[in-house]
Design a protein around this motif. Structure first.
Motif, PDB file in Angstrom:
ATOM      1  N   TRP A 520     -11.658  10.569 -32.941  1.00  0.00           N
ATOM      2  CA  TRP A 520     -10.243  10.935 -32.822  1.00  0.00           C
ATOM      3  C   TRP A 520     -10.062  12.270 -32.110  1.00  0.00           C
ATOM      4  O   TRP A 520      -9.016  12.519 -31.506  1.00  0.00           O
ATOM      5  N   ARG A 521     -11.054  13.136 -32.134  1.00  0.00           N
ATOM      6  CA  ARG A 521     -10.944  14.401 -31.390  1.00  0.00           C
ATOM      7  C   ARG A 521     -10.931  14.132 -29.882  1.00  0.00           C
ATOM      8  O   ARG A 521     -10.295  14.863 -29.125  1.00  0.00           O
ATOM      9  N   VAL A 522     -11.660  13.100 -29.454  1.00  0.00           N
ATOM     10  CA  VAL A 522     -11.633  12.722 -28.041  1.00  0.00           C
ATOM     11  C   VAL A 522     -10.300  12.061 -27.695  1.00  0.00           C
ATOM     12  O   VAL A 522      -9.689  12.353 -26.666  1.00  0.00           O
ATOM     13  N   VAL A 523      -9.831  11.188 -28.575  1.00  0.00           N
ATOM     14  CA  VAL A 523      -8.605  10.431 -28.311  1.00  0.00           C
ATOM     15  C   VAL A 523      -7.368  11.323 -28.335  1.00  0.00           C
ATOM     16  O   VAL A 523      -6.515  11.251 -27.442  1.00  0.00           O
ATOM     17  N   PHE A 524      -7.265  12.192 -29.334  1.00  0.00           N
ATOM     18  CA  PHE A 524      -6.030  12.945 -29.556  1.00  0.00           C
ATOM     19  C   PHE A 524      -6.112  14.424 -29.174  1.00  0.00           C
ATOM     20  O   PHE A 524      -5.079  15.110 -29.200  1.00  0.00           O
ATOM     21  N   GLU A 525      -7.301  14.922 -28.857  1.00  0.00           N
ATOM     22  CA  GLU A 525      -7.445  16.364 -28.632  1.00  0.00           C
ATOM     23  C   GLU A 525      -8.037  16.681 -27.260  1.00  0.00           C
ATOM     24  O   GLU A 525      -9.051  17.370 -27.138  1.00  0.00           O
ATOM     25  N   GLY A 526      -7.410  16.170 -26.229  1.00  0.00           N
ATOM     26  CA  GLY A 526      -7.731  16.630 -24.882  1.00  0.00           C
ATOM     27  C   GLY A 526      -8.808  15.889 -24.144  1.00  0.00           C
ATOM     28  O   GLY A 526      -9.134  16.256 -23.011  1.00  0.00           O
ATOM     29  N   GLY A 527      -9.399  14.875 -24.755  1.00  0.00           N
ATOM     30  CA  GLY A 527     -10.377  14.069 -24.052  1.00  0.00           C
ATOM     31  C   GLY A 527     -11.687  14.790 -23.774  1.00  0.00           C
ATOM     32  O   GLY A 527     -12.092  15.713 -24.485  1.00  0.00           O
ATOM     33  N   LEU A 528     -12.343  14.372 -22.673  1.00  0.00           N
ATOM     34  CA  LEU A 528     -13.686  14.860 -22.369  1.00  0.00           C
ATOM     35  C   LEU A 528     -13.717  16.249 -21.755  1.00  0.00           C
ATOM     36  O   LEU A 528     -14.648  17.019 -22.009  1.00  0.00           O
ATOM     37  N   ASP A 529     -12.750  16.575 -20.911  1.00  0.00           N
ATOM     38  CA  ASP A 529     -12.868  17.774 -20.075  1.00  0.00           C
ATOM     39  C   ASP A 529     -13.150  19.051 -20.868  1.00  0.00           C
ATOM     40  O   ASP A 529     -14.064  19.810 -20.507  1.00  0.00           O
ATOM     41  N   PRO A 530     -12.417  19.367 -21.949  1.00  0.00           N
ATOM     42  CA  PRO A 530     -12.719  20.593 -22.692  1.00  0.00           C
ATOM     43  C   PRO A 530     -14.130  20.595 -23.286  1.00  0.00           C
ATOM     44  O   PRO A 530     -14.793  21.635 -23.317  1.00  0.00           O
ATOM     45  N   ILE A 531     -14.590  19.416 -23.731  1.00  0.00           N
ATOM     46  CA  ILE A 531     -15.916  19.330 -24.352  1.00  0.00           C
ATOM     47  C   ILE A 531     -17.012  19.523 -23.308  1.00  0.00           C
ATOM     48  O   ILE A 531     -17.978  20.270 -23.522  1.00  0.00           O
TER      49      ILE A 531
END
Length: 729
Positions: A520-531
């Motif tokens: 859900w962090r990928v889905v709802f929190e900015g996707g891949l780019d920040p990670i």
């Protein structure tokens, strides 16, 4: 000769008269009955465990031990193989107990059971089917493409390097009973005339640190790439049960050691001791393989317990595509003839593809409400990838997502060049290119930074071709100890950065334990780019002898609730004992390194008096030092991030993988000359550029680079697909 065989299954006691002739033959009816009862035991334990797991996850009360066990569950063809091994192992255990009791001594079951009877038992339990050699003559395109399981990579030895086969042994196993019981199973028994220390006590004394030394040279991507590579090479499943086969004890509710429960005892002086009335951390043994233990000689193997590798031994991007035919098909988009992998149909990442969701009755990724303490938070299922550990942390999930996107990008590019290709051809060609990409990235960019230039020059010089005599199989010591070096390089945070490579205001950096099983962090929190920016823009943890394992892994692993968390360092050592790995000294000898035999010599090897003294105070002999810990305690080799022993073991494994791979990218005939030249331009930077919204990054993403020296994507070379254009005559 007569004897009595007593079997216990589903609460029913059954005693059978066993008729054994002079050659120790059992009657067919007795064998069939024994197998029937053993299957009943195993099936009952499997069903109990399945129901318990579903209920715990539904109640959002899955413990850290549940999470580890569920992550290590065998699936598909692997689950069938594990169940067959459990059937046979338990059938023989029942017979062994009865015959041993009759003779009033502890015996190996094969002492009194003929080889013919063992073959019958193997047939009835399904173990023989696990080891029947496939025919390589009927498999299409073997010279061009890998099979999903890598069966027939080696035509003369079709199982070499294939999935669902035993891990190889470079040194003989050292079990307590010489056959299958872990070292330290009975804590009152000495090993090399010394008692083994509790692994949790060793972790407390040696591994504990609250300080993180940052790596001056390398980024956190190097660490996560190590995990990504490990998940291409090895996965050792647990038996799916949480209840003892013989006694019915629930492993989560007892500290008894009874197959498959091998709990980690908590020392009395440990702050954890007695918390929540717990005196141990649940731990489950790795499942045995068919063709090991008492039955090994049936399959040409040693008569000791072996563990299974469910993955292929090759760098083939199996964590993207799966390692058996059923999983491979599940991951493909078969709704069209375009050779694509399935993508998420509910969400995208700013228009870019995400992994599809798993469709399971249990959702161990329903962690959002617990972590955010918002009962109204929308949960999402786990992502589905080629490896069962895709959701372990969001950094790893990001690499899986990059793999999905890159395959689909390649597939679309190949389709434009060759509109006459069907979906199968497009899929296989894109998969083949992906395998070559990661072979190059692993050997050219990753390994030299881990094992150092000396080990590269010694073990991995210029490629000389395929050697059909080399078994590339993943070794037990590599999977269980050596390639777990990366645990000591994991930061306690998953960094998330904005376009300027500064802390992201909207999606802040999170503690590692709050980023596990959180799609859900990928889905709802900015996707891949920040990670991904966090991986290439922040440094790895540096393993030093003073500051070894962050407490995010030692005290808070899989901690979503108030339950006691796991200790990764203790688990690593317990796993080594479970697998019967020889101790530190023998592996130093295997690698032709100096062998420390006393405190003074260990001080010299470790170049650290305090560390050597602490190890000797705990183990009393260098022979008993757990290999993972001993090797992790060594000073780093020149230019690398492991010590001499890990450098040797890792380099030896990757040497065998390359030499034993008929479809290695440099092997003649695998690719054309023009294709090989094009592949040499591959880079992880280019993969990031092509599959994210990131426009500037380090040209060498494994190396720390100041923001002022980042490279624009427009200046990073691309892999030209033109050599794959097929001319139609």
């Amino acid at each position: 000769m007569k004897g009595v065989l007593c079997l216990i299954a589903a609460g029913l006691y059954l005693c059978l008269q066993i008729h054994v002739d002079a050659e120790s033959r059992l009657s067919r009816s007795v064998i069939e009955r024994a197998v029937f009862e053993a299957k009943a035991q195993v099936d009952s334990a499997y069903e109990y465990s399945r129901r318990e797991s579903i209920e715990r996850v539904k109640r959002n009360s899955a413990s850290p031990a549940d999470v580890l066990r569920l992550m290590k569950q065998p699936a598909g063809a692997t689950r069938t193989a594990v169940r067959a091994a459990d059937y046979m192992d338990n059938a023989l255990t029942l017979i062994k107990r009865s015959l041993g009791s009759r003779q009033k001594r502890s015996i190996n079951a094969t002492d009194l059971i003929s080889e013919e009877d063992l073959r019958i038992i193997a047939d009835l339990t399904g173990c023989n089917a696990r080891h029947r050699l496939p025919s390589c003559r009927t498999t299409p395109n073997l010279d061009k493409f890998r099979t999903a399981s890598s069966v027939c990579n080696n035509r003369k030895n079709p199982l070499f390097g294939s999935s669902n086969t035993p891990l190889t042994r470079w040194l003989p196993a050292e079990y307590q009973d010489k056959i299958s019981l872990p070292k330290g199973w009975d804590p009152r028994r000495r090993v090399n005339r010394r008692f083994l220390p509790l692994v949790r006590e060793v972790s407390n004394r040696i591994l504990h640190t609250t300080v993180v030394d940052t790596d001056p040279l390398f980024t956190h991507l190097l660490t996560i790439f190590a995990q990504w590579t490990d998940h291409d090479l090895s996965f050792t499943p647990h038996s799916p049960v949480i209840r003892s086969f013989s006694s019915g004890i629930d492993c989560d509710k007892s500290c008894d050691r009874t197959e498959p429960c091998f709990p980690v005892e908590i020392p009395r002086q440990d702050p954890r001791f007695g918390r929540n009335s717990e005196e141990c951390i649940p731990f489950f043994r790795s499942a045995p393989t068919c063709g090991s233990g008492n039955t090994g000689h049936l399959f040409g193997a040693a008569t000791v317990r072996q563990q299974m590798n469910t993955l292929t031994a090759f760098i083939d991007a199996g964590q993207v595509y799966g390692s058996d035919e059923a999983k491979a098909r599940l991951l493909r988009d078969l709704s069209s003839d375009k050779g694509l992998l399935r993508v998420n149909t509910e969400f995208t990442d700013n228009g870019r593809e995400l992994l599809p969701f798993e469709m399971k009755s249990t959702n161990m990724c329903a962690t959002r409400a617990r972590i955010t303490r918002n009962n109204n938070a929308q949960e999402v299922p786990c992502f589905l990838g080629g490896d069962e550990r895709t959701n372990e942390n969001i950094a790893l999930t990001s690499l899986h997502t990059l793999g999905l996107r890159e395959h689909n990008r390649l597939a679309r590019g190949l389709a434009k060049l060759n509109p006459h290709w069907d979906g199968e051809r497009i899929y296989q060609e894109a998969r083949k290119i992906m395998g070559a990409y990661f072979q190059i990235l692993t050997y050219r960019d990753f390994l030299p930074r881990i094992i150092g230039p000396d080990a590269v020059n010694k073990f991995l010089p210029a490629y000389t071709g395929f050697d059909e005599k080399v078994d590339p199989g993943v070794s037990n010591v590599f999977a269980t100890a050596a390639f777990r070096f990366g645990h000591l390089m994991i930061q306690p945070f998953i960094f998330r950065l904005d376009e300027k490579y500064t802390a992201h205001e909207k999606y802040p950096t999170t503690l590692l334990h709050r980023s596990l099983f959180t799609p859900w962090r990928v889905v709802f929190e900015g996707g891949l780019d920040p990670i991904v920016r966090g991986l290439v823009g922040r440094r790895a943890k540096l393993n030093t002898q003073r500051h070894m394992l962050t407490d995010e892994l030692r005290e808070r692993l899989f901690k979503f609730t108030a339950d006691l968390a796991l200790d990764l360092g203790a688990l690593n050592m317990q796993r080594s004992r479970d697998h019967g790995l020889p101790g530190y000294s023998k592996w130093r000898e295997f690698c032709n390194l100096s062998v420390p035999r006393n405190r003074r010599q260990l001080r010299t090897v470790l170049q650290n008096k305090t560390m050597a003294d602490s190890l000797m105070d705990l183990y009393r002999t260098t022979k008993n030092i757990d290999v993972w810990l001993g090797a992790a305690s060594e000073p780093l080799v020149r230019g690398g991030r492991v010590g001499p022993l890990f450098a040797c073991l890792i380099a030896t494994q990757f040497q065998k993988i390359r030499r034993g791979d008929r479809l290695w990218w440099e092997n003649k005939g695998v690719f054309t000359d023009a294709q090989r030249e094009a592949l040499k331009k591959t880079s992880f930077a280019r993969i990031i550029c092509d599959n994210t919204g990131i426009t500037e990054l380090p040209k060498q993403p494994f190396e720390n680079t100041p923001v002022s020296k980042l490279t624009k994507c427009s200046n990073i070379p691309v892999v030209d697909l033109w050599p794959w254009k097929e001319n139609i005559k």
